[in-house]
Scaffold this motif. Structure first.
Motif, PDB file in Angstrom:
ATOM      1  N   ASP A 228      38.540  36.394  37.195  1.00 42.24           N
ATOM      2  CA  ASP A 228      38.251  37.814  37.254  1.00 42.24           C
ATOM      3  C   ASP A 228      38.121  38.428  35.850  1.00 42.24           C
ATOM      4  O   ASP A 228      38.309  39.636  35.659  1.00 42.24           O
ATOM      5  N   GLY A 248      34.815  46.715  39.245  1.00 41.93           N
ATOM      6  CA  GLY A 248      34.701  46.938  40.698  1.00 41.93           C
ATOM      7  C   GLY A 248      35.251  45.786  41.479  1.00 41.93           C
ATOM      8  O   GLY A 248      36.306  45.225  41.177  1.00 41.93           O
ATOM      9  N   ALA A 249      34.456  45.485  42.564  1.00 38.12           N
ATOM     10  CA  ALA A 249      34.865  44.401  43.459  1.00 38.12           C
ATOM     11  C   ALA A 249      34.325  43.058  43.017  1.00 38.12           C
ATOM     12  O   ALA A 249      34.465  42.061  43.718  1.00 38.12           O
ATOM     13  N   SER A 250      33.685  43.051  41.830  1.00 31.76           N
ATOM     14  CA  SER A 250      33.124  41.783  41.337  1.00 31.76           C
ATOM     15  C   SER A 250      34.245  40.860  40.888  1.00 31.76           C
ATOM     16  O   SER A 250      35.374  41.283  40.647  1.00 31.76           O
ATOM     17  N   THR A 251      33.897  39.657  40.784  1.00 34.21           N
ATOM     18  CA  THR A 251      34.881  38.661  40.408  1.00 34.21           C
ATOM     19  C   THR A 251      34.224  37.540  39.598  1.00 34.21           C
ATOM     20  O   THR A 251      33.006  37.460  39.497  1.00 34.21           O
ATOM     21  N   PRO A 262      29.592  39.993  42.407  1.00 33.03           N
ATOM     22  CA  PRO A 262      30.198  40.784  43.501  1.00 33.03           C
ATOM     23  C   PRO A 262      31.021  39.880  44.412  1.00 33.03           C
ATOM     24  O   PRO A 262      30.618  38.753  44.703  1.00 33.03           O
ATOM     25  N   GLN A 263      32.091  40.406  44.919  1.00 30.24           N
ATOM     26  CA  GLN A 263      32.971  39.594  45.741  1.00 30.24           C
ATOM     27  C   GLN A 263      32.406  39.536  47.166  1.00 30.24           C
ATOM     28  O   GLN A 263      32.168  40.571  47.813  1.00 30.24           O
ATOM     29  N   PRO A 265      32.171  39.500  51.324  1.00 29.69           N
ATOM     30  CA  PRO A 265      33.127  39.926  52.363  1.00 29.69           C
ATOM     31  C   PRO A 265      33.572  38.736  53.219  1.00 29.69           C
ATOM     32  O   PRO A 265      32.873  37.726  53.280  1.00 29.69           O
TER      33      PRO A 265
END
Length: 290
Positions: A228, A248-251, A262-263, A265
């Motif tokens: 991350d 954000g939701a990125s990893t 982006p992570q 779902p």
């Protein structure tokens, strides 16, 4: 001639007597009897003390050596030419033909040239014979300097000297030999030089960097970026790596990810259609793609 001389002497004596009578006129002079002294043939004795002139002056008797004609008679005895000049009897060394007779004994050319036996004339000189034996190494020659030392003055009788040892922050640019010393040079920033025989090391090759610009101090390891995170600035030999978190939701999956993604779902159900595929996440939200 002799008679003339005698009369001459008589006249001289009479003259002397006459002179003696003139001195005394009264002296009795011999009576002039008119008789002249009889010429007895005897000349008056010369009573004077002067040596009597005996008339023995050399009388020219005409006895000069009579020319008797006795000059050496020309008897014709001049060396008679008897013809006895050395008669050419022909006795000159007869040409007997004894001049070195050409007997044909000149070295006969037999065609036998000196045979080349391969034996060169022996070298009788006193120089050491070349036996083919190289001088034996008796071990008396000075041994070369051991590794790590060198001959600093070219004198084999003096001890060998150790090579120069490089200080920290310098490195060996030229290694020493048995006759030359080692040469050291300074290291540059971004490197590490331990000294001695150690080489110059670039900090980047050690996954580190030079945090103080001093090559005598070890290089510092680079920072490692984890999950991350991503690398926001790359490292070099003079500075560290910089890591930043994913937005954000990125990893990202480390280490040292270059960027974040982006992570995705997590679906609880997925359905594939003719044109799209859709899925339902944990929150009940549908996601379609295709």
């Amino acid at each position: 001639m002799r008679n003339a001389m005698q009369w001459w002497l008589v006249l001289v004596l009479m003259a002397f007597w006459g002179l003696g009578g003139c001195g005394d006129s009264t002296a009795e002079s011999p009576a002039d009897t008119g008789d002249e002294p009889a010429d007895t043939g005897d000349e008056p004795a010369d009573t004077s003390d002067e040596p009597a002139d005996t008339g023995d002056e050399l009388v020219d008797t005409g006895d000069e050596p009579a020319d008797t004609g006795d000059e050496p008679a020309d008897t014709g005895d001049e060396p008679v030419d008897t013809g006895d000049e050395p008669i050419d009897t022909g006795d000159e060394p007869a040409d007997t033909g004894d001049e070195p007779v050409d007997t044909g004994d000149e070295p006969v050319d037999t065609g036998d040239e000196p045979i080349d036996t391969g034996d060169e004339p022996a070298d009788t000189s006193d120089e050491p014979a070349d036996t083919g034996d190289e001088p034996i190494d008796t071990g008396d020659e000075p041994e070369p300097c051991e590794d790590g030392t060198f001959d600093h003055d070219g004198d084999p009788t003096t001890p060998c000297v150790p090579w120069t040892v490089c200080d920290p922050g310098t490195y060996v640019s030229t290694f020493g030999t048995a006759t030359t010393d080692a040469i050291c040079e300074s290291c540059v920033p971004g490197t590490f030089c331990e000294g001695g025989d150690a080489p110059e090391i670039d900090c980047a090759d050690l996954a580190g960097y030079d945090d103080d610009g001093d090559p005598t101090t070890p290089c510092v390891p680079l920072t490692m970026c984890g999950d991350d995170q991503y690398v926001s600035r790359e490292a070099d030999n003079m500075r560290d790596r910089i890591c930043a978190p994913c937005p954000g939701a990125s990893t990202s999956l480390g280490p040292n990810a270059a960027f974040c993604s982006p992570q995705p779902p997590r679906f609880t159900a997925i359905a594939a259609g003719k044109e799209h595929t859709c899925g339902l996440d944990e929150d009940g939200k549908a996601h379609c793609w295709g």
